[in-house]
Write a protein that holds these residues in place. Structure first.
Motif, mmCIF file in Angstrom:
data_model
loop_
_atom_site.group_PDB
_atom_site.id
_atom_site.type_symbol
_atom_site.label_atom_id
_atom_site.label_comp_id
_atom_site.label_asym_id
_atom_site.label_seq_id
_atom_site.Cartn_x
_atom_site.Cartn_y
_atom_site.Cartn_z
ATOM 1 N N SER A 151 -1.048 5.918 5.002
ATOM 2 C CA SER A 151 -0.075 5.054 4.343
ATOM 3 C C SER A 151 1.236 5.017 5.112
ATOM 4 O O SER A 151 1.853 3.954 5.275
ATOM 5 C CB SER A 151 0.164 5.534 2.906
ATOM 6 O OG SER A 151 1.139 4.743 2.265
ATOM 7 N N ASN B 113 0.701 4.084 -2.956
ATOM 8 C CA ASN B 113 0.527 5.506 -2.677
ATOM 9 C C ASN B 113 1.678 6.326 -3.250
ATOM 10 O O ASN B 113 1.466 7.430 -3.785
ATOM 11 C CB ASN B 113 0.426 5.731 -1.170
ATOM 12 C CG ASN B 113 0.177 7.182 -0.810
ATOM 13 O OD1 ASN B 113 -0.902 7.719 -1.027
ATOM 14 N ND2 ASN B 113 1.191 7.832 -0.252
ATOM 15 N N GLN C 94 0.829 -1.211 0.000
ATOM 16 C CA GLN C 94 0.000 0.000 0.000
ATOM 17 C C GLN C 94 0.861 1.258 0.000
ATOM 18 O O GLN C 94 0.500 2.278 -0.593
ATOM 19 C CB GLN C 94 -0.950 -0.019 1.202
ATOM 20 C CG GLN C 94 -0.289 -0.092 2.581
ATOM 21 C CD GLN C 94 0.085 1.260 3.133
ATOM 22 O OE1 GLN C 94 -0.511 2.268 2.755
ATOM 23 N NE2 GLN C 94 1.067 1.287 4.026
ATOM 24 N N TYR C 95 2.025 1.180 0.660
ATOM 25 C CA TYR C 95 2.942 2.318 0.660
ATOM 26 C C TYR C 95 3.500 2.565 -0.740
ATOM 27 O O TYR C 95 3.628 3.719 -1.171
ATOM 28 C CB TYR C 95 4.073 2.051 1.653
ATOM 29 C CG TYR C 95 4.992 3.225 1.882
ATOM 30 C CD1 TYR C 95 4.532 4.387 2.484
ATOM 31 C CD2 TYR C 95 6.333 3.161 1.504
ATOM 32 C CE1 TYR C 95 5.382 5.461 2.703
ATOM 33 C CE2 TYR C 95 7.185 4.228 1.711
ATOM 34 C CZ TYR C 95 6.709 5.370 2.319
ATOM 35 O OH TYR C 95 7.549 6.432 2.530
#
Length: 236
Positions: free
Chosen positions: A195, A168, A164-165
């Protein structure tokens, strides 16, 4: 914590802290990911049925590899000390080199901080699990059950925190040249904060997850933490 809770951002007032903070964030995170990747690869070596592959897991090589890896990532962080400075226009800590600004955070986050560690841990974790399942002695000791839980938890933590990081970060790079209204900027800042907090889950959650999932890990951790309670006994 100081920036969010107290509202004091030393990176806006101290050039030294502006440089050291970014160097620490980049270097220490890569050292942590590298140690986890090396540990997963070592588990694959140790559980292999091939004697030549098992010999690659040697305790005498571990400190040397660790020192080389730390040296490499410390050298990798030198540009953060050289190019990061406080902008005279915005008063924020930013990269003053345009080429390095392209590398960090886009390439750094997507490749070194996300793709490589996630791929290595998933691939070698699966291979180590397959080795255990195919080895009767380890299976009879129920090592596969505890190891499966630990690998699954490690994979879930890496997936949740890093993927997810990375997504983003990719979104930030792709939409960097777009015009955005105030409402969209607030939403993106909120998502970016979530995030960043989610990225810390891997660093703070692995040890606790292992303690909950493996009795052998708990015994080993207790033996190391309470080493003064380990007394020698003489048996006849």
């Amino acid at each position: 914590m100081v920036i969010s809770g107290v509202g004091v951002d030393l990176t806006r007032t101290s050039v030294s802290w502006c440089k050291i903070r970014n160097w620490s964030l980049a270097t220490l995170s890569l050292i942590s990911f590298s140690c986890s990747c090396l540990a997963t690869i070592n588990q694959f070596f140790m559980t292999s049925q091939s004697a030549s592959i098992r010999r690659l897991s040697s305790i005498k090589w571990a400190p040397r590899i660790l020192l080389i890896m730390i040296f490499v990532w410390c050298c990798h962080g030198i540009p953060f000390l050289l190019f990061y400075d406080i902008s005279p226009l915005t008063g924020t800590c930013i990269s003053t080199n345009s080429a390095f600004a392209v590398y960090f955070p886009s390439i750094y986050i997507l490749i070194l901080d996300c793709t490589i560690p996630v791929s290595v841990m998933i691939v070698f974790g699966y291979l180590a699990y397959r080795n255990i399942r195919s080895t009767r002695a380890l299976a009879e000791q129920q090592a596969d059950r505890q190891f499966t839980r630990m690998i699954l938890i490690e994979t879930v933590l890496v997936t949740i925190s890093n993927v997810q990081y990375g997504i983003n970060g990719a979104y930030t790079v792709i939409t960097a040249g777009m015009s955005k209204d105030a409402n969209r900027l607030q939403i993106e800042n909120f998502v970016a904060t979530l995030s960043n907090l989610g990225c810390y889950l891997y660093f703070s959650g692995s040890c606790y997850a292992f303690l909950l999932s493996s009795s052998r890990f708990r015994k080993a951790a207790k033996k190391l933490l309470f080493f003064w309670q380990n007394t020698n006994q003489i048996h006849p």
